[in-house]
Design a protein around this motif. Structure first.
Motif, PDB file in Angstrom:
ATOM      1  N   GLN A 490       0.802  -1.225   0.000  1.00 31.15           N
ATOM      2  CA  GLN A 490       0.000   0.000   0.000  1.00 31.15           C
ATOM      3  C   GLN A 490       0.838   1.280   0.000  1.00 31.15           C
ATOM      4  O   GLN A 490       0.287   2.368  -0.136  1.00 31.15           O
ATOM      5  CB  GLN A 490      -0.926   0.002   1.221  1.00 31.15           C
ATOM      6  N   SER A 491       2.139   1.151   0.143  1.00 35.88           N
ATOM      7  CA  SER A 491       2.988   2.347   0.159  1.00 35.88           C
ATOM      8  C   SER A 491       3.457   2.740  -1.236  1.00 35.88           C
ATOM      9  O   SER A 491       4.375   3.553  -1.381  1.00 35.88           O
ATOM     10  CB  SER A 491       4.201   2.120   1.080  1.00 35.88           C
ATOM     11  N   SER A 492       2.846   2.163  -2.250  1.00 36.87           N
ATOM     12  CA  SER A 492       3.134   2.570  -3.630  1.00 36.87           C
ATOM     13  C   SER A 492       1.852   2.461  -4.440  1.00 36.87           C
ATOM     14  O   SER A 492       0.888   1.805  -4.034  1.00 36.87           O
ATOM     15  CB  SER A 492       4.227   1.687  -4.245  1.00 36.87           C
ATOM     16  N   ASN A 493       1.836   3.135  -5.598  1.00 35.00           N
ATOM     17  CA  ASN A 493       0.646   3.154  -6.460  1.00 35.00           C
ATOM     18  C   ASN A 493      -0.597   3.615  -5.693  1.00 35.00           C
ATOM     19  O   ASN A 493      -1.693   3.098  -5.888  1.00 35.00           O
ATOM     20  CB  ASN A 493       0.386   1.765  -7.060  1.00 35.00           C
ATOM     21  N   THR A 494      -0.415   4.607  -4.820  1.00 32.67           N
ATOM     22  CA  THR A 494      -1.500   5.052  -3.940  1.00 32.67           C
ATOM     23  C   THR A 494      -1.924   6.487  -4.264  1.00 32.67           C
ATOM     24  O   THR A 494      -1.082   7.394  -4.318  1.00 32.67           O
ATOM     25  CB  THR A 494      -1.069   4.983  -2.460  1.00 32.67           C
ATOM     26  N   VAL A 495      -3.206   6.653  -4.481  1.00 30.49           N
ATOM     27  CA  VAL A 495      -3.790   7.972  -4.705  1.00 30.49           C
ATOM     28  C   VAL A 495      -4.473   8.424  -3.423  1.00 30.49           C
ATOM     29  O   VAL A 495      -5.197   7.648  -2.783  1.00 30.49           O
ATOM     30  CB  VAL A 495      -4.818   7.944  -5.855  1.00 30.49           C
ATOM     31  N   ILE A 496      -4.238   9.675  -3.043  1.00 34.06           N
ATOM     32  CA  ILE A 496      -4.933  10.280  -1.907  1.00 34.06           C
ATOM     33  C   ILE A 496      -5.828  11.386  -2.467  1.00 34.06           C
ATOM     34  O   ILE A 496      -5.338  12.397  -2.975  1.00 34.06           O
ATOM     35  CB  ILE A 496      -3.946  10.833  -0.870  1.00 34.06           C
ATOM     36  N   PHE A 497      -7.117  11.167  -2.384  1.00 36.01           N
ATOM     37  CA  PHE A 497      -8.113  12.089  -2.944  1.00 36.01           C
ATOM     38  C   PHE A 497      -8.585  13.020  -1.829  1.00 36.01           C
ATOM     39  O   PHE A 497      -9.147  12.564  -0.829  1.00 36.01           O
ATOM     40  CB  PHE A 497      -9.290  11.286  -3.513  1.00 36.01           C
ATOM     41  N   ASN A 564      -4.137   1.502  -4.913  1.00 36.83           N
ATOM     42  CA  ASN A 564      -4.653   1.821  -3.583  1.00 36.83           C
ATOM     43  C   ASN A 564      -5.240   3.237  -3.593  1.00 36.83           C
ATOM     44  O   ASN A 564      -4.617   4.157  -4.128  1.00 36.83           O
ATOM     45  CB  ASN A 564      -3.538   1.740  -2.533  1.00 36.83           C
ATOM     46  N   ILE A 565      -6.410   3.364  -3.008  1.00 37.99           N
ATOM     47  CA  ILE A 565      -7.095   4.658  -3.015  1.00 37.99           C
ATOM     48  C   ILE A 565      -7.458   5.028  -1.582  1.00 37.99           C
ATOM     49  O   ILE A 565      -8.080   4.231  -0.866  1.00 37.99           O
ATOM     50  CB  ILE A 565      -8.377   4.613  -3.876  1.00 37.99           C
ATOM     51  N   ILE A 566      -7.070   6.230  -1.198  1.00 40.56           N
ATOM     52  CA  ILE A 566      -7.444   6.758   0.116  1.00 40.56           C
ATOM     53  C   ILE A 566      -8.245   8.036  -0.118  1.00 40.56           C
ATOM     54  O   ILE A 566      -7.732   9.007  -0.708  1.00 40.56           O
ATOM     55  CB  ILE A 566      -6.215   7.070   0.990  1.00 40.56           C
ATOM     56  N   PHE A 567      -9.483   8.023   0.317  1.00 43.56           N
ATOM     57  CA  PHE A 567     -10.290   9.236   0.261  1.00 43.56           C
ATOM     58  C   PHE A 567     -10.141   9.954   1.603  1.00 43.56           C
ATOM     59  O   PHE A 567     -10.639   9.471   2.627  1.00 43.56           O
ATOM     60  CB  PHE A 567     -11.755   8.909  -0.020  1.00 43.56           C
ATOM     61  N   TYR A 568      -9.421  11.075   1.578  1.00 42.47           N
ATOM     62  CA  TYR A 568      -9.230  11.866   2.806  1.00 42.47           C
ATOM     63  C   TYR A 568     -10.575  12.287   3.381  1.00 42.47           C
ATOM     64  O   TYR A 568     -10.725  12.499   4.571  1.00 42.47           O
ATOM     65  CB  TYR A 568      -8.366  13.081   2.470  1.00 42.47           C
ATOM     66  N   ASP A 594      -6.698  -6.883  -6.074  1.00 38.74           N
ATOM     67  CA  ASP A 594      -5.456  -6.097  -6.065  1.00 38.74           C
ATOM     68  C   ASP A 594      -5.682  -4.673  -5.560  1.00 38.74           C
ATOM     69  O   ASP A 594      -4.713  -3.929  -5.367  1.00 38.74           O
ATOM     70  CB  ASP A 594      -4.864  -6.023  -7.475  1.00 38.74           C
ATOM     71  N   ILE A 595      -6.934  -4.293  -5.359  1.00 36.19           N
ATOM     72  CA  ILE A 595      -7.269  -2.885  -5.080  1.00 36.19           C
ATOM     73  C   ILE A 595      -7.708  -2.729  -3.633  1.00 36.19           C
ATOM     74  O   ILE A 595      -8.488  -3.536  -3.115  1.00 36.19           O
ATOM     75  CB  ILE A 595      -8.389  -2.406  -6.020  1.00 36.19           C
ATOM     76  N   THR A 596      -7.222  -1.703  -2.992  1.00 33.93           N
ATOM     77  CA  THR A 596      -7.686  -1.347  -1.652  1.00 33.93           C
ATOM     78  C   THR A 596      -8.311   0.043  -1.687  1.00 33.93           C
ATOM     79  O   THR A 596      -7.893   0.909  -2.467  1.00 33.93           O
ATOM     80  CB  THR A 596      -6.539  -1.344  -0.619  1.00 33.93           C
ATOM     81  N   CYS A 597      -9.313   0.239  -0.843  1.00 43.67           N
ATOM     82  CA  CYS A 597     -10.012   1.533  -0.797  1.00 43.67           C
ATOM     83  C   CYS A 597     -10.339   1.865   0.649  1.00 43.67           C
ATOM     84  O   CYS A 597     -10.989   1.063   1.348  1.00 43.67           O
ATOM     85  CB  CYS A 597     -11.290   1.468  -1.636  1.00 43.67           C
ATOM     86  N   ARG A 598      -9.913   3.030   1.090  1.00 44.37           N
ATOM     87  CA  ARG A 598     -10.237   3.518   2.425  1.00 44.37           C
ATOM     88  C   ARG A 598     -10.918   4.889   2.299  1.00 44.37           C
ATOM     89  O   ARG A 598     -10.471   5.737   1.525  1.00 44.37           O
ATOM     90  CB  ARG A 598      -8.990   3.657   3.292  1.00 44.37           C
ATOM     91  N   VAL A 599     -11.962   5.076   3.089  1.00 42.69           N
ATOM     92  CA  VAL A 599     -12.684   6.349   3.098  1.00 42.69           C
ATOM     93  C   VAL A 599     -12.710   6.869   4.534  1.00 42.69           C
ATOM     94  O   VAL A 599     -13.309   6.246   5.418  1.00 42.69           O
ATOM     95  CB  VAL A 599     -14.131   6.194   2.583  1.00 42.69           C
ATOM     96  N   LEU A 600     -12.052   7.975   4.761  1.00 41.26           N
ATOM     97  CA  LEU A 600     -12.014   8.590   6.090  1.00 41.26           C
ATOM     98  C   LEU A 600     -13.211   9.511   6.237  1.00 41.26           C
ATOM     99  O   LEU A 600     -13.448  10.377   5.390  1.00 41.26           O
ATOM    100  CB  LEU A 600     -10.704   9.372   6.251  1.00 41.26           C
ATOM    101  N   TYR A 601     -13.977   9.344   7.322  1.00 33.76           N
ATOM    102  CA  TYR A 601     -15.196  10.137   7.453  1.00 33.76           C
ATOM    103  C   TYR A 601     -15.535  10.391   8.917  1.00 33.76           C
ATOM    104  O   TYR A 601     -15.047   9.693   9.827  1.00 33.76           O
ATOM    105  CB  TYR A 601     -16.373   9.434   6.768  1.00 33.76           C
ATOM    106  N   SER A 602     -16.388  11.372   9.128  1.00 36.58           N
ATOM    107  CA  SER A 602     -16.983  11.637  10.442  1.00 36.58           C
ATOM    108  C   SER A 602     -18.481  11.820  10.238  1.00 36.58           C
ATOM    109  O   SER A 602     -18.968  11.827   9.101  1.00 36.58           O
ATOM    110  CB  SER A 602     -16.377  12.893  11.081  1.00 36.58           C
TER     111      SER A 602
END
Length: 625
Positions: A490-497, A564-568, A594-602
């Motif tokens: 996850q420390s490569s090919n990672t987009v932070i949106f 890997n996709i991280i939605f801030y 092969d794909i991971t997705c995290r969505v940070l939310y409150s």
């Protein structure tokens, strides 16, 4: 709440300044003129008391229309006309109790259903009876709605939508269409523009009838009637706020569908299409592209002229529509928030916005992607007492203008593809119509994403919206990001949106302190920077790519090399979420596993979360632990 003493002081100052500019004598008795709207210089005579005089109607009516009177068949009982009931001298809605309830934000609410508009929440001031929640018919003058009704091959669902819209709008309540679709956009614009046209026509008709009454009384040697208050401080009564020139052209075309030739003459139409359309010979790559090349919402938003700095005045008469009229001589102002703000700051006043009775804000989702401060700036200058008199005939000014209460009668119409905290705050705080307000409600289904992708919604706790940005950043940098950096995958090919540009700056600065390779794409990136950044990320030269939502809104580039996709934070536009989850499959041999997705939310991300996870799932995600 309106400060009565302050309002009185400013009004008296305005009257004194107006009198001082005219001279140091008193009003001369009225002498009838050949043309009722002819500008007259005011001559003052000592020891004479002021009397009612014919208005300076170059401000209100064209010279060629001065002798016009309303057709007899349209002179039904005006006291029952929704326009007269709401905007007449003695508005049935404007009472002290209603104003106090509005100022305290004390509203009674109920859920209802409005035909093609769907489910709605309807609000009325506490302790007040706003009257019927819908009107029998549409209250549109017969001659105005003929062009709309004469259209052929209009789908029944669109015709029903227009009828439901006009029925609601005729009550003069505020209306917020919170999930307006592109499929209904044209029909919606035509219905609303007909409502605006009807409003201006009835206003002009009232002025003409009162002109006739004054003239007849004068010819008969009688005192002029006293109940002739029919105007505001300035002529413009309709304001349409839009994000782009192409939007202005669409609204102008919607308006002119109700003014067909040869009954009406459209003046400066060629100039309008030239300045608000694309230059001659230009090719619109969005409009001419094969269907499916670009997402539909992107095509509809950005096709045509997307300049966001414009303002234009439109004047309506019984037989003509004239574009490019100066503001103090027009009926409708079509503008972008940026264009209007620059005009206000240049002239150092917004007097032409003092008498706005109808406010339309279309494509709020696009305005939110621009600078929302411009929107707030314009709204802060609506319905204020003018700084100068502008030839106002105060004997013809409606009493609730003089009392500083016009904002309580202004009808606002908001159109948006989806809700944001900014648009809901606008609805809650800026709409003060004592007749009430209506907001449509939509139950969202989960957004479709490629099958098999594990979507991980990561919640952080926050008890105060003011602390939300700090809490989010702290959780991201201390909890989420360290886990990602420790993972070889996850420390490569990672987009932070990152939805917010302010959060983007914060995250960008944090990455500068880390020993990781990264690149960024924002709405301020040059074409060269965009090309270089996309290539470096795809080639693996940069492990992280930080992207803003506005970048994707304006550019809509497809990003390759994502695993890997991280939605801030959840994106405002739900389709952006599904698009980024589909981009990994642009590369050959990629599997869902092969794909991971995290969505940070409150819990404060409710609106965004609802559009992605669906209403039911969002309720579960935001439940208190």
């Amino acid at each position: 709440m309106v400060d009565e003493n302050s309002t009185t002081t400013r009004l008296l100052t305005l009257l004194n300044v107006s009198a001082t500019k005219a001279g140091k004598k008193k009003w001369e008795p009225y002498v009838p003129a050949d043309k009722l709207n002819k500008r007259k210089s005011v001559r003052l005579v000592e020891n004479e008391s002021p009397v009612v005089k014919i208005p300076q109607d170059a401000r209100m009516i064209d010279a060629g229309q001065a002798q016009e009177i309303a057709p007899k068949e349209e002179e039904a009982d005006d006291t029952k006309d929704p326009y007269e009931q709401h905007f007449g001298n003695n508005s049935v809605h404007l009472g002290e109790a209603a104003r106090l309830s509005v100022d305290k934000r004390a509203w009674n609410s109920q859920k209802s259903s409005r035909g093609r508009l769907g489910s709605t929440y309807e609000f009325t001031p506490e302790g007040c009876d706003p009257g019927p929640s819908s009107s029998r018919g549409d209250a549109i003058l017969d001659r105005l709605k003929k062009p709309l009704h004469s259209k052929k091959n209009v789908p029944k669902d669109q015709s029903d939508l227009q009828n439901d819209l006009l029925s609601v709008l005729s009550t003069h309540r505020d209306l917020y269409l919170s999930s307006s679709s592109w499929e209904n956009k044209k029909s919606t614009r035509e219905a609303i523009s007909l409502h605006l046209f009807n409003h201006i026509t009835k206003k002009r008709r009232r002025v003409l009838k009162n002109n006739e009454r004054i003239s007849n009384a004068t010819k008969a040697g009688n005192e002029p009637p006293e109940d002739v208050q029919d105007q505001g401080f300035t002529r413009p009564s309709v304001l349409i706020l839009l994000p782009f020139r192409s939007s202005a052209l669409a609204w102008f075309n919607a308006l002119t569908t109700h003014t067909p030739s040869p009954e009406y003459q459209i003046e400066n139409y060629t100039r309008f299409t030239s300045e608000y359309g694309l230059p001659s010979g230009a090719i619109d790559k969005l409009a001419t592209a094969e269907p499916g090349t670009y997402p539909q919402d992107h095509v509809e938003t950005f096709k045509g002229n997307v300049d966001d700095n414009f303002r234009v005045g439109i004047k309506l008469t019984r037989k003509s529509v004239k574009a490019f009229t100066e503001f103090y001589g027009c009926d409708i102002i079509i503008a972008s928030p940026l264009g209007l703000r620059q005009s206000i700051q240049k002239e150092k006043n917004a007097d032409y916005l003092s008498s706005i009775e109808m406010l339309v804000m279309d494509q709020l989702e696009a305005l939110a992607m621009q600078n929302w401060d411009h929107v707030k700036f314009v709204l802060d200058h609506l319905n204020k007492l003018p700084k100068e008199s502008h030839d106002t005939d105060f004997s013809r000014t409606k009493p609730w203008y003089l009392d500083g209460h016009s904002e309580y009668l202004r009808q606002s119409i908001l159109l948006s593809a989806y809700e944001t905290p900014e648009t809901r705050q606008l609805y809650n705080a800026s709409l003060k119509n004592v007749a009430g307000k209506i907001r449509t409600d939509k139950r969202w289904s989960p957004i479709e994403v490629p099958a098999g992708i594990d979507q991980n919604f990561v919640r952080f706790e926050c008890g105060n919206p003011k602390d939300e940005a700090d809490k989010r950043f702290n959780y991201f940098t201390t909890q989420l990001l360290p886990i990602v950096l420790k993972s070889a995958v996850q420390s490569s090919n990672t987009v932070i949106f990152v939805p917010s540009y302010f959060d983007f700056v914060r995250v960008h600065n944090h990455f500068r302190k880390l020993r990781v390779s990264f690149t960024v794409l924002s709405e301020y990136s040059t074409n060269q920077e965009i090309s270089r950044g996309r290539q470096a990320f795809f080639a693996g030269q940069k492990s992280f790519l930080i992207v803003t939502e506005r970048f994707h809104f304006y550019k809509r580039y497809k990003i390759r090399g994502i695993r890997n996709i991280i939605f801030y934070g959840p994106p405002d536009h739900p389709q952006f979420y599904s698009e980024y989850l589909s981009y990994p499959f642009l590369d050959d041999g990629v599997e869902s596993s092969d794909i991971t997705c995290r969505v940070l939310y409150s819990k404060y991300d409710w609106f965004r979360l609802e559009r992605i996870a669906g209403t039911e799932e969002a309720i579960e995600l935001t439940k208190s632990l």
